[in-house]
Design a protein around this motif. Structure first.
Motif, PDB file in Angstrom:
ATOM      1  N   GLY A 208       0.787  -1.230   0.250  1.00  0.00           N
ATOM      2  CA  GLY A 208      -0.063  -0.094   0.174  1.00  0.00           C
ATOM      3  C   GLY A 208       0.869   1.068   0.022  1.00  0.00           C
ATOM      4  O   GLY A 208       0.304   2.257  -0.193  1.00  0.00           O
ATOM      5  N   GLU A 209       2.143   1.086   0.084  1.00  0.00           N
ATOM      6  CA  GLU A 209       2.958   2.489   0.511  1.00  0.00           C
ATOM      7  C   GLU A 209       3.132   3.134  -0.702  1.00  0.00           C
ATOM      8  O   GLU A 209       2.949   4.470  -1.132  1.00  0.00           O
ATOM      9  N   THR A 210       3.457   2.359  -1.978  1.00  0.00           N
ATOM     10  CA  THR A 210       3.669   2.969  -3.152  1.00  0.00           C
ATOM     11  C   THR A 210       2.422   3.686  -3.657  1.00  0.00           C
ATOM     12  O   THR A 210       2.610   4.865  -4.233  1.00  0.00           O
ATOM     13  N   ASN A 211       1.639   3.013  -3.376  1.00  0.00           N
ATOM     14  CA  ASN A 211       0.138   3.691  -3.919  1.00  0.00           C
ATOM     15  C   ASN A 211      -0.171   5.082  -3.237  1.00  0.00           C
ATOM     16  O   ASN A 211      -0.445   6.013  -3.646  1.00  0.00           O
ATOM     17  N   ARG A 212       0.216   4.806  -1.776  1.00  0.00           N
ATOM     18  CA  ARG A 212      -0.026   6.162  -0.974  1.00  0.00           C
ATOM     19  C   ARG A 212       0.631   7.220  -1.359  1.00  0.00           C
ATOM     20  O   ARG A 212       0.211   8.395  -1.624  1.00  0.00           O
ATOM     21  N   LEU A 213       1.867   6.714  -1.835  1.00  0.00           N
ATOM     22  CA  LEU A 213       3.023   7.943  -2.248  1.00  0.00           C
ATOM     23  C   LEU A 213       2.223   8.735  -3.543  1.00  0.00           C
ATOM     24  O   LEU A 213       2.415   9.640  -3.914  1.00  0.00           O
ATOM     25  N   VAL A 214       1.774   7.641  -4.425  1.00  0.00           N
ATOM     26  CA  VAL A 214       1.413   8.169  -5.810  1.00  0.00           C
ATOM     27  C   VAL A 214       0.274   9.088  -5.659  1.00  0.00           C
ATOM     28  O   VAL A 214       0.137  10.175  -6.455  1.00  0.00           O
ATOM     29  N   ALA A 215      -0.570   8.714  -4.752  1.00  0.00           N
ATOM     30  CA  ALA A 215      -1.646   9.523  -4.371  1.00  0.00           C
ATOM     31  C   ALA A 215      -1.273  10.847  -3.838  1.00  0.00           C
ATOM     32  O   ALA A 215      -1.985  11.859  -3.947  1.00  0.00           O
ATOM     33  N   LEU A 216      -0.382  10.960  -3.095  1.00  0.00           N
ATOM     34  CA  LEU A 216       0.024  12.048  -2.531  1.00  0.00           C
ATOM     35  C   LEU A 216       0.568  13.075  -3.550  1.00  0.00           C
ATOM     36  O   LEU A 216       0.244  14.201  -3.507  1.00  0.00           O
ATOM     37  N   ALA A 217       1.137  12.403  -4.458  1.00  0.00           N
ATOM     38  CA  ALA A 217       1.783  13.318  -5.648  1.00  0.00           C
ATOM     39  C   ALA A 217       0.423  13.720  -6.293  1.00  0.00           C
ATOM     40  O   ALA A 217       0.669  15.116  -6.893  1.00  0.00           O
ATOM     41  N   GLY A 218      -0.492  13.103  -6.509  1.00  0.00           N
ATOM     42  CA  GLY A 218      -1.542  13.262  -7.292  1.00  0.00           C
ATOM     43  C   GLY A 218      -2.457  14.475  -6.609  1.00  0.00           C
ATOM     44  O   GLY A 218      -3.118  15.335  -7.366  1.00  0.00           O
ATOM     45  N   ASP A 219      -2.164  14.408  -5.257  1.00  0.00           N
ATOM     46  CA  ASP A 219      -2.992  15.651  -4.574  1.00  0.00           C
ATOM     47  C   ASP A 219      -2.350  17.083  -5.019  1.00  0.00           C
ATOM     48  O   ASP A 219      -2.878  18.074  -4.782  1.00  0.00           O
ATOM     49  N   ILE A 220      -1.078  17.044  -5.470  1.00  0.00           N
ATOM     50  CA  ILE A 220      -0.360  18.222  -5.717  1.00  0.00           C
ATOM     51  C   ILE A 220      -0.395  18.539  -7.280  1.00  0.00           C
ATOM     52  O   ILE A 220      -0.521  19.828  -7.383  1.00  0.00           O
ATOM     53  N   GLN A 221      -0.017  17.655  -7.818  1.00  0.00           N
ATOM     54  CA  GLN A 221       0.253  17.807  -9.474  1.00  0.00           C
ATOM     55  C   GLN A 221      -0.486  16.904 -10.037  1.00  0.00           C
ATOM     56  O   GLN A 221      -0.466  15.638 -10.011  1.00  0.00           O
ATOM     57  N   LYS A 222      -1.383  17.112 -11.306  1.00  0.00           N
ATOM     58  CA  LYS A 222      -2.127  16.255 -12.012  1.00  0.00           C
ATOM     59  C   LYS A 222      -1.202  15.197 -12.740  1.00  0.00           C
ATOM     60  O   LYS A 222      -1.499  14.030 -12.774  1.00  0.00           O
ATOM     61  N   ILE A 223      -0.272  15.859 -13.268  1.00  0.00           N
ATOM     62  CA  ILE A 223       0.584  15.260 -14.295  1.00  0.00           C
ATOM     63  C   ILE A 223       1.862  15.285 -13.409  1.00  0.00           C
ATOM     64  O   ILE A 223       2.664  16.493 -13.752  1.00  0.00           O
ATOM     65  N   PRO A 224       2.322  14.854 -12.445  1.00  0.00           N
ATOM     66  CA  PRO A 224       3.335  15.063 -11.801  1.00  0.00           C
ATOM     67  C   PRO A 224       4.978  15.149 -12.381  1.00  0.00           C
ATOM     68  O   PRO A 224       4.910  14.251 -13.326  1.00  0.00           O
ATOM     69  N   SER A 225       5.838  15.907 -12.116  1.00  0.00           N
ATOM     70  CA  SER A 225       7.083  15.764 -12.528  1.00  0.00           C
ATOM     71  C   SER A 225       7.840  14.313 -12.319  1.00  0.00           C
ATOM     72  O   SER A 225       7.912  14.049 -11.026  1.00  0.00           O
ATOM     73  N   LEU A 226       8.278  13.919 -13.328  1.00  0.00           N
ATOM     74  CA  LEU A 226       8.597  12.374 -13.271  1.00  0.00           C
ATOM     75  C   LEU A 226      10.121  12.342 -12.524  1.00  0.00           C
ATOM     76  O   LEU A 226       9.908  11.251 -11.759  1.00  0.00           O
TER      77      LEU A 226
END
Ligand code: ADP
Ligand code: ASP
Ligand code: MG
Length: 418
Positions: free
Chosen positions: A45-63
């Motif tokens: 669940g941790e990697t999904n949690r981190l992906v979601a955190l990024a999504g809260d900030i940038q719709k298309i996150p800086s890779l």
């Protein structure tokens, strides 16, 4: 004395209790006289949690920043594992990819391993330590952290096993091995004892996430024997080996599904020579992988171009394609994310016809509409509405009699369909 690379996935290290149990298991193996390298994933669940955190900030996150973020998950587990091994009376050291070093290209979020320096690992092994390596990450020429794509810890493990010329790479997970379909959605799925690299490549590329596809490619290339087995039992799992070590080939060896897929259509494209290159070159330059492609001709030298991409690349692909559509004077770009790809795989198909038609008939019987089809020598894939995924997988699994354990299917005819 053998050199063993073991990889433990997210659910296997999902709590501190589980990490302690993994450390005990690795120590027990080391005490039998083996050198142990352990690759760990992030806690479940941790990697999904981190992906979601990024999504809260940038719709298309800086890779680049995405990789900086995602790589933290594995740092936590290797440190906790090393602590647990010491606490249990052993000695272990945790290493990040840039310490090892696991060198990759700079394609952030889906980087490829280019080479691995084994010197530091060998030094620690020689001093009797268990070496715990962070899965899923690497370092590029600029010293930036990269990640290998979701499920990439399997690839780290097999790449390390190849570089270290390990005797075996054991992939520990939450199921007993590789099954005829995902045991999570089909209770009749049966465990396969041995599977060839080629068949597993096909299963993995079509969605059987039990092994990351790139790990299978590396295992084949370097002849690494891979044993997929359960963290929670001592049972023998599934061996992934060369085709010469498999006694009988199955007509259909598995049914897979993938929901990491999205469909995009560029409508009314002027049908000139070079137009496909104008569409797909910038897409591939952006690191977006295109899978099935269908081109329909309309009246009046216009065409519609429909293809699939990974759902995780959908937003980026749509943005890029809207720009391209303007440049080539296409009318519009439309897309859908609520689709899935269902596939039937088997090397035995090379010598048999009729698998595709049986598959289409079974889907027709269930009233499932097929949106796109693609075939190769050893697989047939269909795109359908996502909501029918589980139903379709179970129907195909039953129809191809995959619940009949260990029966060679060369003599078996698929269940007749009405
Ligand atoms: P890990 O976290 O250990 O890497 P994954 O979740 O990546 O584990 O992979 C294991 C899961 O793969 C299983 O729980 C199962 O639901 C799923 N899976 C999909 N297809 C198959 C298959 N053909 N055989 C076994 N497992 C499969
Ligand atoms: N933690 C990463 C993921 O969830 C890599 C892995 O588990 O293999 O995708
Ligand atoms: Mg995995």
């Amino acid at each position: 004395m053998a050199l063993i690379v073991q990889k433990f996935g997210g659910t296997s290290v999902g709590s501190t209790e589980k990490i302690k149990a993994v450390a005990e298991r690795v120590l027990a193996r080391q005490r039998q006289g083996h050198q142990m390298v352990v690759v760990l994933s992030a806690m479940s669940g941790e990697t999904n949690r981190l992906v979601a955190l990024a999504g809260d900030i940038q719709k298309i996150p800086s890779l680049r920043e995405m990789d900086m973020l995602l790589a933290t998950g594995e740092q936590v587990t290797i440190a906790l594992f090393a602590m647990a091994a010491k606490e249990a009376g052993g000695d272990a050291i945790s290493l990040l990819a840039d310490q090892v070093c696991i060198h990759t290209d700079a394609m952030h979020t889906k980087a490829r391993i280019e080479n691995i320096d084994t010197q530091l690992i060998r030094k620690h092994l020689a001093s009797g330590k268990i070496v715990a390596v962070a899965g899923f990450q690497g370092v590029d020429d600029d010293g930036d952290i990269t990640t290998l794509g979701r499920g990439g810890s399997d690839t780290t493990a097999v790449a390390l096993a190849a570089a270290l010329q390990a005797d075996v790479c054991e992939i520990f997970t939450d199921v007993e091995g590789i099954y005829t379909t995902d045991p999570g959605i089909c209770k009749n799925a049966t465990k396969i004892d041995r599977i060839s690299y080629d068949e597993m490549l096909e299963l993995a590329s079509l969605g059987a996430k039990v092994l990351d596809i790139r790990s299978v490619g590396l295992a084949k290339r370097y002849g690494v024997p891979v044993h997929v087995r359960s963290t929670f039992s001592e049972n023998e799992g599934t061996w992934v080996v060369g085709e010469e070590k498999i006694m009988e080939s199955m007509l259909v060896s598995g049914v897979t599904y993938s929901k990491n897929v999205a469909r995009i259509t560029i409508n009314k494209v002027p049908d000139n020579p070079g137009v496909a290159a104008k569409i797909f070159l910038p897409i591939s330059d952006a690191g977006i992988i295109v899978d099935m492609i269908i081109q329909n001709t309309r009246a009046g030298s216009l065409t519609d171009m429909t293809f699939t991409v990974m759902r995780t690349d959908y937003q980026r692909a749509m943005k890029l394609l809207r720009k391209i559509a303007k440049e080539i004077n296409a009318e519009s770009v439309t897309g859908a994310e609520d689709i899935a790809k269902i596939s039937v795989v088997g090397v035995g198909m090379r010598n048999h016809s009729g698998i595709a038609s049986t598959m289409f008939q079974i889907m027709a019987n269930e009233g499932i509409n097929i949106m796109m089809i693609s075939t190769s020598e050893i697989k047939v894939s269909c795109i359908i509405e996502e909501k029918y995924t589980e139903l379709t997988v179970r129907a195909l699994h039953d129809a191809f009699a995959l619940d009949k354990e260990n029966v060679p299917q060369e003599e078996q005819t698929p269940v007749p369909v009405s």
